[in-house]
Design a protein around this motif. Sequence first.
Motif, PDB file in Angstrom:
ATOM      1  N   ASN A 222       0.861  -1.190   0.000  1.00 44.21           N
ATOM      2  CA  ASN A 222       0.000   0.000   0.000  1.00 44.21           C
ATOM      3  C   ASN A 222       0.895   1.237   0.000  1.00 44.21           C
ATOM      4  O   ASN A 222       0.899   2.025   0.938  1.00 44.21           O
ATOM      5  CB  ASN A 222      -0.927  -0.003   1.216  1.00 44.21           C
ATOM      6  N   ALA A 223       1.665   1.375  -1.048  1.00 44.00           N
ATOM      7  CA  ALA A 223       2.591   2.501  -1.145  1.00 44.00           C
ATOM      8  C   ALA A 223       1.886   3.689  -1.787  1.00 44.00           C
ATOM      9  O   ALA A 223       1.037   3.538  -2.664  1.00 44.00           O
ATOM     10  CB  ALA A 223       3.805   2.110  -1.971  1.00 44.00           C
TER      11      ALA A 223
ATOM     12  N   ASP B 257       8.053   5.174  -6.107  1.00 45.65           N
ATOM     13  CA  ASP B 257       9.370   5.179  -5.460  1.00 45.65           C
ATOM     14  C   ASP B 257       9.308   4.423  -4.126  1.00 45.65           C
ATOM     15  O   ASP B 257      10.202   3.654  -3.789  1.00 45.65           O
ATOM     16  CB  ASP B 257       9.848   6.614  -5.221  1.00 45.65           C
ATOM     17  N   GLU B 258       8.248   4.669  -3.392  1.00 49.62           N
ATOM     18  CA  GLU B 258       8.079   3.989  -2.105  1.00 49.62           C
ATOM     19  C   GLU B 258       7.892   2.490  -2.328  1.00 49.62           C
ATOM     20  O   GLU B 258       8.455   1.664  -1.596  1.00 49.62           O
ATOM     21  CB  GLU B 258       6.883   4.571  -1.355  1.00 49.62           C
ATOM     22  N   ALA B 259       7.147   2.100  -3.336  1.00 50.56           N
ATOM     23  CA  ALA B 259       6.930   0.687  -3.643  1.00 50.56           C
ATOM     24  C   ALA B 259       8.245   0.016  -4.041  1.00 50.56           C
ATOM     25  O   ALA B 259       8.538  -1.102  -3.604  1.00 50.56           O
ATOM     26  CB  ALA B 259       5.906   0.546  -4.754  1.00 50.56           C
ATOM     27  N   ASP B 260       9.057   0.690  -4.838  1.00 56.56           N
ATOM     28  CA  ASP B 260      10.364   0.148  -5.227  1.00 56.56           C
ATOM     29  C   ASP B 260      11.263  -0.025  -4.014  1.00 56.56           C
ATOM     30  O   ASP B 260      11.965  -1.028  -3.886  1.00 56.56           O
ATOM     31  CB  ASP B 260      11.046   1.048  -6.259  1.00 56.56           C
TER      32      ASP B 260
ATOM     33  N   PHE C 103      13.942  -3.581  -0.199  1.00 54.16           N
ATOM     34  CA  PHE C 103      14.188  -3.914   1.201  1.00 54.16           C
ATOM     35  C   PHE C 103      13.798  -5.363   1.495  1.00 54.16           C
ATOM     36  O   PHE C 103      14.534  -6.098   2.155  1.00 54.16           O
ATOM     37  CB  PHE C 103      13.411  -2.953   2.110  1.00 54.16           C
ATOM     38  N   MET C 104      12.634  -5.789   1.003  1.00 52.57           N
ATOM     39  CA  MET C 104      12.180  -7.156   1.235  1.00 52.57           C
ATOM     40  C   MET C 104      13.101  -8.171   0.560  1.00 52.57           C
ATOM     41  O   MET C 104      13.388  -9.222   1.121  1.00 52.57           O
ATOM     42  CB  MET C 104      10.735  -7.330   0.744  1.00 52.57           C
ATOM     43  N   GLU C 105      13.605  -7.876  -0.625  1.00 48.59           N
ATOM     44  CA  GLU C 105      14.532  -8.776  -1.304  1.00 48.59           C
ATOM     45  C   GLU C 105      15.831  -8.917  -0.523  1.00 48.59           C
ATOM     46  O   GLU C 105      16.384 -10.005  -0.397  1.00 48.59           O
ATOM     47  CB  GLU C 105      14.807  -8.272  -2.721  1.00 48.59           C
TER      48      GLU C 105
END
Length: 73
Positions: free
Chosen positions: A52-53, A57-60, A65-67
């Motif tokens: 829910n970005a 840019d926030e979604a990327d 970060f998760m990767e």
Amino acid sequence: MAGGVAYYNIAGKQVAGHYLAIGWLATMFGGIYYATSGPKKTIAPAAAPPLNASSSDEADFIKKFMEEQDKKH
């Protein structure tokens, strides 16, 4: 025959009674273990929750970060 040990003829061979007892117990406990173990369960990877970005840019940033966190574990 030796003193105190019972021998049985099985398939033309003489087998001592204590070997029969050991074989019976091993078969019984092995069968119980096999019967109660059940199928092997594989853990399916959990589905990632939706992002829910507020911007791309926030979604990327969140995806990167998760990767990185997945690589650490």
